[in-house]
Design a protein around this motif. Sequence first.
Motif, PDB file in Angstrom:
ATOM      1  N   VAL A   1       0.839  -1.199   0.000  1.00  0.00           N
ATOM      2  CA  VAL A   1       0.000   0.000   0.000  1.00  0.00           C
ATOM      3  C   VAL A   1       0.874   1.250   0.000  1.00  0.00           C
ATOM      4  CG1 VAL A   1      -1.619   1.383   1.377  1.00  0.00           C
ATOM      5  CG2 VAL A   1      -2.008  -1.077   1.067  1.00  0.00           C
ATOM      6  N   ALA A   2       1.905   1.252   0.835  1.00  0.00           N
ATOM      7  CA  ALA A   2       2.809   2.402   0.902  1.00  0.00           C
ATOM      8  C   ALA A   2       3.469   2.647  -0.453  1.00  0.00           C
ATOM      9  CB  ALA A   2       3.869   2.170   1.977  1.00  0.00           C
ATOM     10  N   LEU A   3       4.005   1.597  -1.075  1.00  0.00           N
ATOM     11  CA  LEU A   3       4.679   1.744  -2.369  1.00  0.00           C
ATOM     12  C   LEU A   3       3.711   2.205  -3.446  1.00  0.00           C
ATOM     13  CD1 LEU A   3       6.935  -1.447  -2.347  1.00  0.00           C
ATOM     14  CD2 LEU A   3       7.716   0.938  -2.235  1.00  0.00           C
TER      15      LEU A   3
ATOM     16  N   PHE B   1       4.976   6.096  -1.392  1.00  0.00           N
ATOM     17  CA  PHE B   1       5.817   6.189  -0.189  1.00  0.00           C
ATOM     18  C   PHE B   1       6.786   5.006  -0.164  1.00  0.00           C
ATOM     19  CE2 PHE B   1       1.909   8.391   1.030  1.00  0.00           C
ATOM     20  CZ  PHE B   1       2.381   9.555   1.620  1.00  0.00           C
ATOM     21  N   PRO B   2       8.004   5.140  -0.696  1.00  0.00           N
ATOM     22  CA  PRO B   2       8.946   4.014  -0.711  1.00  0.00           C
ATOM     23  C   PRO B   2       9.461   3.639   0.682  1.00  0.00           C
ATOM     24  CG  PRO B   2       9.996   6.008  -1.548  1.00  0.00           C
ATOM     25  CD  PRO B   2       8.542   6.324  -1.399  1.00  0.00           C
ATOM     26  N   ASP B   3       9.416   4.579   1.630  1.00  0.00           N
ATOM     27  CA  ASP B   3       9.870   4.327   3.003  1.00  0.00           C
ATOM     28  C   ASP B   3       8.637   4.065   3.864  1.00  0.00           C
ATOM     29  OD1 ASP B   3      10.594   4.591   5.709  1.00  0.00           O
ATOM     30  OD2 ASP B   3      12.266   5.905   5.219  1.00  0.00           O
ATOM     31  N   TYR B   4       8.460   2.809   4.313  1.00  0.00           N
ATOM     32  CA  TYR B   4       7.246   2.468   5.060  1.00  0.00           C
ATOM     33  C   TYR B   4       7.148   3.233   6.381  1.00  0.00           C
ATOM     34  CZ  TYR B   4       3.678   0.162   7.722  1.00  0.00           C
ATOM     35  OH  TYR B   4       2.562  -0.050   8.484  1.00  0.00           O
ATOM     36  N   ASN B   5       8.263   3.408   7.092  1.00  0.00           N
ATOM     37  CA  ASN B   5       8.215   4.108   8.373  1.00  0.00           C
ATOM     38  C   ASN B   5       7.750   5.556   8.188  1.00  0.00           C
ATOM     39  OD1 ASN B   5       9.078   1.895   9.911  1.00  0.00           O
ATOM     40  ND2 ASN B   5      11.232   2.357   9.527  1.00  0.00           N
ATOM     41  N   PHE B   6       8.246   6.209   7.141  1.00  0.00           N
ATOM     42  CA  PHE B   6       7.798   7.575   6.848  1.00  0.00           C
ATOM     43  C   PHE B   6       6.312   7.577   6.491  1.00  0.00           C
ATOM     44  CE2 PHE B   6       7.033  10.983   3.703  1.00  0.00           C
ATOM     45  CZ  PHE B   6       7.293  12.077   4.520  1.00  0.00           C
ATOM     46  N   PHE B   7       5.897   6.602   5.707  1.00  0.00           N
ATOM     47  CA  PHE B   7       4.481   6.477   5.355  1.00  0.00           C
ATOM     48  C   PHE B   7       3.621   6.336   6.600  1.00  0.00           C
ATOM     49  CE2 PHE B   7       1.151   3.155   4.755  1.00  0.00           C
ATOM     50  CZ  PHE B   7       0.198   3.959   4.142  1.00  0.00           C
ATOM     51  N   SER B   8       4.029   5.445   7.494  1.00  0.00           N
ATOM     52  CA  SER B   8       3.235   5.187   8.695  1.00  0.00           C
ATOM     53  C   SER B   8       3.109   6.443   9.553  1.00  0.00           C
ATOM     54  CB  SER B   8       3.860   4.048   9.502  1.00  0.00           C
ATOM     55  OG  SER B   8       3.074   3.744  10.632  1.00  0.00           O
ATOM     56  N   ARG B   9       4.220   7.170   9.735  1.00  0.00           N
ATOM     57  CA  ARG B   9       4.190   8.394  10.542  1.00  0.00           C
ATOM     58  C   ARG B   9       3.332   9.462   9.874  1.00  0.00           C
ATOM     59  NH1 ARG B   9       9.789   7.460  10.718  1.00  0.00           N
ATOM     60  NH2 ARG B   9      10.127   9.214   9.288  1.00  0.00           N
ATOM     61  N   THR B  10       3.487   9.623   8.557  1.00  0.00           N
ATOM     62  CA  THR B  10       2.729  10.640   7.829  1.00  0.00           C
ATOM     63  C   THR B  10       1.242  10.317   7.838  1.00  0.00           C
ATOM     64  OG1 THR B  10       4.624  11.026   6.382  1.00  0.00           O
ATOM     65  CG2 THR B  10       2.489  11.821   5.609  1.00  0.00           C
ATOM     66  N   PHE B  11       0.910   9.061   7.658  1.00  0.00           N
ATOM     67  CA  PHE B  11      -0.489   8.635   7.645  1.00  0.00           C
ATOM     68  C   PHE B  11      -1.151   8.922   8.996  1.00  0.00           C
ATOM     69  CE2 PHE B  11      -4.110   5.832   7.803  1.00  0.00           C
ATOM     70  CZ  PHE B  11      -4.568   5.775   6.494  1.00  0.00           C
ATOM     71  N   LYS B  12      -0.500   8.511  10.079  1.00  0.00           N
ATOM     72  CA  LYS B  12      -1.095   8.711  11.400  1.00  0.00           C
ATOM     73  C   LYS B  12      -1.211  10.191  11.739  1.00  0.00           C
ATOM     74  CE  LYS B  12      -0.997   7.188  16.180  1.00  0.00           C
ATOM     75  NZ  LYS B  12      -0.353   6.290  17.179  1.00  0.00           N
TER      76      LYS B  12
END
Length: 248
Positions: free
Chosen positions: A210-212, A216-227
């Motif tokens: 989902v992130a890719l 969002f190639p960086d999952y940790n950045f995706f998770s932080r940005t999403f939340k």
Amino acid sequence: MEFYYYNRHDYDTVIPLVELKLPFHALTVLLDGEMVYHVNGVRVELHSGDIIFQPKGTVRTRDEVKNSQYVSFNFYEDDYDFLPLVSKGLLSNVALHIISAYDEAWKTTRNLSEPRLLFLFRALMEELRYQSALKDENELVQRIKNYVHTHLREKITLADVAQHVFFSVPYVEKIFKAETGVSIIRYVIDTRLQMAQRLLRDTADDLKTVALESGFPDYNFFSRTFKKNVGLSPLAYRKQYSIFLQKP
């Protein structure tokens, strides 16, 4: 979202619709030909490529239909983000492909609650809303948004956008912000987050995929940005809204 009816009509004559106060939302996409509705007492003429969206509570009739091809959806969802009553010439190639995919899926299931059909219908509505919004914007903003949507899974920089539309970075930033109220980078983030929400809700893809797919190639950045922006982690959002996890 609850579905009540889907129909594809191919050119045969259809008798008129009698007056009805709709207990659901009704979306009709005219693929070819002409149709005439009477909506809350107002005559509405449709031509090839037009779309009519009638929300719950609309009083409507329809004249006899001859030599026309269209698809109709009857559904209901609280707090729905409506389309305009009539959208002239809104039918894009993307929307046509989605409708074709819906038809193929419908032939195999005949179950309006089937996850594939829900996914495709949501995708159709998002495409129609996107095309509707484009009609109200100036050409430069449309080109910028089209570039973002086309390259959403890739790295997008202001320099890339400016080069694509043949203007300077300061100029495209100024025009886009004045027209939309947000910066180009903010629009890119919001669009990626909307894509992520749709994938979390309407597919069973794993979280890294989902992130890719959302850019969002960086999952940790995706998770932080999403939340930070949505208020829930990607996993919590899926557990709350996924059509695959909803209880019957």
